[in-house]
Scaffold this motif. Structure first.
Motif, PDB file in Angstrom:
ATOM      1  N   ASP A 371     -33.677  20.997 -30.786  1.00  0.00           N
ATOM      2  CA  ASP A 371     -33.699  19.913 -29.806  1.00  0.00           C
ATOM      3  C   ASP A 371     -32.431  19.078 -30.023  1.00  0.00           C
ATOM      4  N   PRO A 372     -31.295  19.540 -29.418  1.00  0.00           N
ATOM      5  CA  PRO A 372     -30.018  18.855 -29.678  1.00  0.00           C
ATOM      6  C   PRO A 372     -30.022  17.394 -29.253  1.00  0.00           C
ATOM      7  N   ARG A 373     -30.724  17.042 -28.172  1.00  0.00           N
ATOM      8  CA  ARG A 373     -30.733  15.649 -27.721  1.00  0.00           C
ATOM      9  C   ARG A 373     -31.343  14.722 -28.761  1.00  0.00           C
ATOM     10  N   ALA A 374     -32.431  15.188 -29.380  1.00  0.00           N
ATOM     11  CA  ALA A 374     -33.074  14.385 -30.427  1.00  0.00           C
ATOM     12  C   ALA A 374     -32.443  14.613 -31.786  1.00  0.00           C
ATOM     13  N   GLY A 375     -31.543  15.609 -31.903  1.00  0.00           N
ATOM     14  CA  GLY A 375     -30.914  15.904 -33.185  1.00  0.00           C
ATOM     15  C   GLY A 375     -31.878  16.530 -34.170  1.00  0.00           C
ATOM     16  N   LEU A 376     -32.854  17.337 -33.669  1.00  0.00           N
ATOM     17  CA  LEU A 376     -33.889  17.908 -34.526  1.00  0.00           C
ATOM     18  C   LEU A 376     -34.027  19.401 -34.263  1.00  0.00           C
ATOM     19  N   VAL A 377     -34.641  20.078 -35.213  1.00  0.00           N
ATOM     20  CA  VAL A 377     -35.044  21.472 -35.032  1.00  0.00           C
ATOM     21  C   VAL A 377     -36.481  21.596 -35.522  1.00  0.00           C
ATOM     22  N   ARG A 378     -37.294  22.305 -34.740  1.00  0.00           N
ATOM     23  CA  ARG A 378     -38.724  22.441 -35.041  1.00  0.00           C
ATOM     24  C   ARG A 378     -39.017  23.875 -35.446  1.00  0.00           C
ATOM     25  N   ILE A 379     -39.703  24.017 -36.581  1.00  0.00           N
ATOM     26  CA  ILE A 379     -40.115  25.327 -37.088  1.00  0.00           C
ATOM     27  C   ILE A 379     -41.632  25.346 -37.103  1.00  0.00           C
ATOM     28  N   ALA A 380     -42.224  26.218 -36.300  1.00  0.00           N
ATOM     29  CA  ALA A 380     -43.685  26.283 -36.185  1.00  0.00           C
ATOM     30  C   ALA A 380     -44.160  27.634 -36.710  1.00  0.00           C
ATOM     31  N   VAL A 381     -45.178  27.629 -37.548  1.00  0.00           N
ATOM     32  CA  VAL A 381     -45.795  28.844 -38.098  1.00  0.00           C
ATOM     33  C   VAL A 381     -47.286  28.760 -37.811  1.00  0.00           C
ATOM     34  N   CYS A 382     -47.793  29.722 -37.027  1.00  0.00           N
ATOM     35  CA  CYS A 382     -49.199  29.709 -36.596  1.00  0.00           C
ATOM     36  C   CYS A 382     -49.889  31.004 -37.025  1.00  0.00           C
ATOM     37  N   ASP A 383     -51.150  30.907 -37.434  1.00  0.00           N
ATOM     38  CA  ASP A 383     -51.925  32.079 -37.841  1.00  0.00           C
ATOM     39  C   ASP A 383     -53.188  32.174 -37.001  1.00  0.00           C
ATOM     40  N   HIS A 384     -53.989  33.188 -37.271  1.00  0.00           N
ATOM     41  CA  HIS A 384     -55.269  33.397 -36.590  1.00  0.00           C
ATOM     42  C   HIS A 384     -56.396  33.379 -37.609  1.00  0.00           C
ATOM     43  N   GLY A 385     -56.358  32.410 -38.504  1.00  0.00           N
ATOM     44  CA  GLY A 385     -57.379  32.300 -39.530  1.00  0.00           C
ATOM     45  C   GLY A 385     -58.490  31.352 -39.132  1.00  0.00           C
ATOM     46  N   PRO A 386     -59.278  30.905 -40.095  1.00  0.00           N
ATOM     47  CA  PRO A 386     -60.408  30.014 -39.803  1.00  0.00           C
ATOM     48  C   PRO A 386     -59.995  28.578 -39.502  1.00  0.00           C
ATOM     49  N   GLY A 387     -58.733  28.243 -39.775  1.00  0.00           N
ATOM     50  CA  GLY A 387     -58.306  26.865 -39.549  1.00  0.00           C
ATOM     51  C   GLY A 387     -58.801  25.924 -40.627  1.00  0.00           C
ATOM     52  N   VAL A 388     -58.646  24.641 -40.367  1.00  0.00           N
ATOM     53  CA  VAL A 388     -59.029  23.596 -41.317  1.00  0.00           C
ATOM     54  C   VAL A 388     -59.769  22.509 -40.543  1.00  0.00           C
ATOM     55  N   PRO A 389     -60.856  21.960 -41.073  1.00  0.00           N
ATOM     56  CA  PRO A 389     -61.506  20.837 -40.390  1.00  0.00           C
ATOM     57  C   PRO A 389     -60.523  19.696 -40.139  1.00  0.00           C
ATOM     58  N   ASP A 390     -60.688  19.059 -39.001  1.00  0.00           N
ATOM     59  CA  ASP A 390     -59.733  18.005 -38.613  1.00  0.00           C
ATOM     60  C   ASP A 390     -59.624  16.903 -39.666  1.00  0.00           C
ATOM     61  N   ALA A 391     -60.714  16.599 -40.331  1.00  0.00           N
ATOM     62  CA  ALA A 391     -60.691  15.542 -41.338  1.00  0.00           C
ATOM     63  C   ALA A 391     -59.873  15.923 -42.566  1.00  0.00           C
ATOM     64  N   GLU A 392     -59.589  17.223 -42.730  1.00  0.00           N
ATOM     65  CA  GLU A 392     -58.867  17.691 -43.912  1.00  0.00           C
ATOM     66  C   GLU A 392     -57.424  18.055 -43.624  1.00  0.00           C
TER      67      GLU A 392
END
Length: 456
Positions: A371-392
């Motif tokens: 994201d050159p305008r914001a001066g940032l780069v985003r790295i996203a890593v996603c899986d297909h596991g059970p996830g994590v409860p939102d509270a954790e």
């Protein structure tokens, strides 16, 4: 009172006292000179009578008659000065005295001791001066019946009152500065004694540098308390995590002694447990180095797309054994400034964690989005596991903290904690969220290097 109070007090009071003394002395000299000038003029009845006679002579006889009167007058010296300051007989006069006499005449034009007569196109100021014989006996009165100032009077009482006021103001000023410093010293002593919950709580109404210093102390104490609590929690967690493999080691040793015929099986168990302990100790040391700020140099320019591609290739090779896959989506070449080895370790921990938790036969997706305008780069890593409860979600980045749904999987709960330390040391942020349809997404945001980020 401390030494700083007395330094402030004496320095401030000395300056104020010298100022009071200088001003009082200057006023005294000014009044003394004015008194000397006024003392030479006769404001009494003889002087008023002589001046009145000179005024009548000037009105009816003109300047020649007045000049003769001034020459022949005995006992009292009469003076006639025009508007330009020239005396009729050419005698020297004091310009300051003349100005003072004109001001006195302007305030009381009806006084007979000072008169102004217009003759031959000029205004003549008439007054009488005391002779030497009458100077010791004559009383010099001001207009309106008030006495002229006494010669030699020194304003001692006003000066003493001013010195007293400066003394009080110096004490208050010194107390104003010394009080927060004493509180700071007391707070430092308390922190040094181990009371990390000590806070100053400086009032906002001061609004000066000492208030800012007190706030900085509170932030420092809060940081020390947090770090101390984190170290104690880490020590507790390490001891807890080490207890289980140590117990298994002891059990394996005991079984090997009881069943010598199966000693090879127990040695394999001992080797696995020692390997697990070695890996955990290595991760704990890495985490401790990051917390201490000695993780490595951060001045290299790192092409983050290439770094993520290397991590994905290694993870893809290891994931094939369990029927899993890892894919990468990246555009261009985003450059960040930091340490290549540290960033590699952080991203590898995130990707390996995703591969470990994704279901068999599913894919882990990684993406690099600049994201050159914001001066940032985003790295996203996603899986297909059970996830994590939102509270954790916010807790999984703490050391030895694992999601409640993933306790059966191997690991120590240090990978994401190390990744968070690395990312924050590079000025970035890391967060986690549950994805729609199941699974967990971990996003790393890093600042781009200056002038970088555009695809090439």
């Amino acid at each position: 009172m401390g030494r700083l109070f007395w330094k402030f007090f004496f320095a401030t009071w000395l300056v104020q006292a010298l100022a009071v003394l200088a001003i009082s002395t200057g006023i005294w000299f000014k009044d003394r000179n004015a008194a000397h000038r006024s003392a030479r003029v006769d404001f009494g009845p003889p002087g008023a009578f002589a001046v009145d006679a000179a005024a009548q002579t000037l009105r009816f006889g003109g300047l020649p008659a007045l000049r003769a009167l001034l020459t022949q007058h005995d006992g009292i010296q009469l003076y006639a000065v025009d508007a330009g300051g020239h005396e009729l007989l050419g005698r020297p006069t004091d310009a300051a005295l003349l100005q003072e006499l004109r001001q006195l005449h302007a305030r009381d034009p009806a006084a007979h001791a000072l008169q102004t007569v217009q003759a031959e196109g000029n205004d003549w100021l008439l007054f009488a001066a005391r002779s030497e014989q009458r100077g010791a006996r004559a009383r010099s009165h001001g207009l309106g019946g008030h006495r002229a100032p006494r010669d030699g009077y020194f304003p001692l009482m006003p000066m003493l009152l001013a010195m007293l006021g400066s003394l009080v103001s110096a004490a208050l000023l010194a107390w104003h500065f010394a009080k927060p410093i004493r509180r700071l010293r007391t707070a430092f002593d308390a922190v040094a004694a181990g009371k990390l919950d000590t806070r100053i709580g400086a009032p906002a109404r001061r609004g000066d540098e000492l208030t800012d210093l007190s706030r900085d102390f509170d932030r420092m104490a809060q940081r020390l308390e947090d770090e101390h609590a984190a170290q104690r929690r880490l020590l507790h967690d390490v001891s807890h995590e080490m207890r289980s493999p140590l117990a298994r080691l002891q059990a394996a040793i005991g079984l090997a002694r009881q069943r010598p015929d199966r000693v090879g099986t127990w040695l394999d168990r001992i080797e696995r447990e020692s390997t697990r302990m070695d890996a955990m100790i290595g991760e704990v040391l890495a985490l401790a180095r990051l917390d201490a700020g000695v993780g490595g140099a951060l001045g290299d320019e790192v092409v983050i797309d290439e770094l993520v591609a290397q991590v994905v290739d290694d993870a893809r090779f290891e994931a094939q054994a369990s029927g899993k896959s890892v894919s990468l989506s990246a555009t261009g070449a985003s450059v960040v400034r930091g340490g290549a080895e540290m960033l590699h370790s952080a991203i590898e921990n995130v990707v390996r964690n995703a591969v470990k938790h994704t279901e068999d036969g599913t894919a882990v997706t990684a993406s690099v989005t600049p994201d050159p305008r914001a001066g940032l780069v985003r790295i996203a890593v996603c899986d297909h596991g059970p996830g994590v409860p939102d509270a954790e979600l916010a807790l999984i980045f703490r050391p030895f903290q694992r999601g409640s749904q993933n306790t059966a999987l191997p690991g120590h709960g240090l990978g994401l904690a190390i990744a968070q330390r690395v990312v924050r040391s590079h000025g970035g942020e890391i967060s986690a969220r549950n994805r729609d349809g199941g699974g967990l997404c971990v996003e790393i945001v890093l600042p781009l290097a200056s002038g970088a980020g555009a695809p090439r």
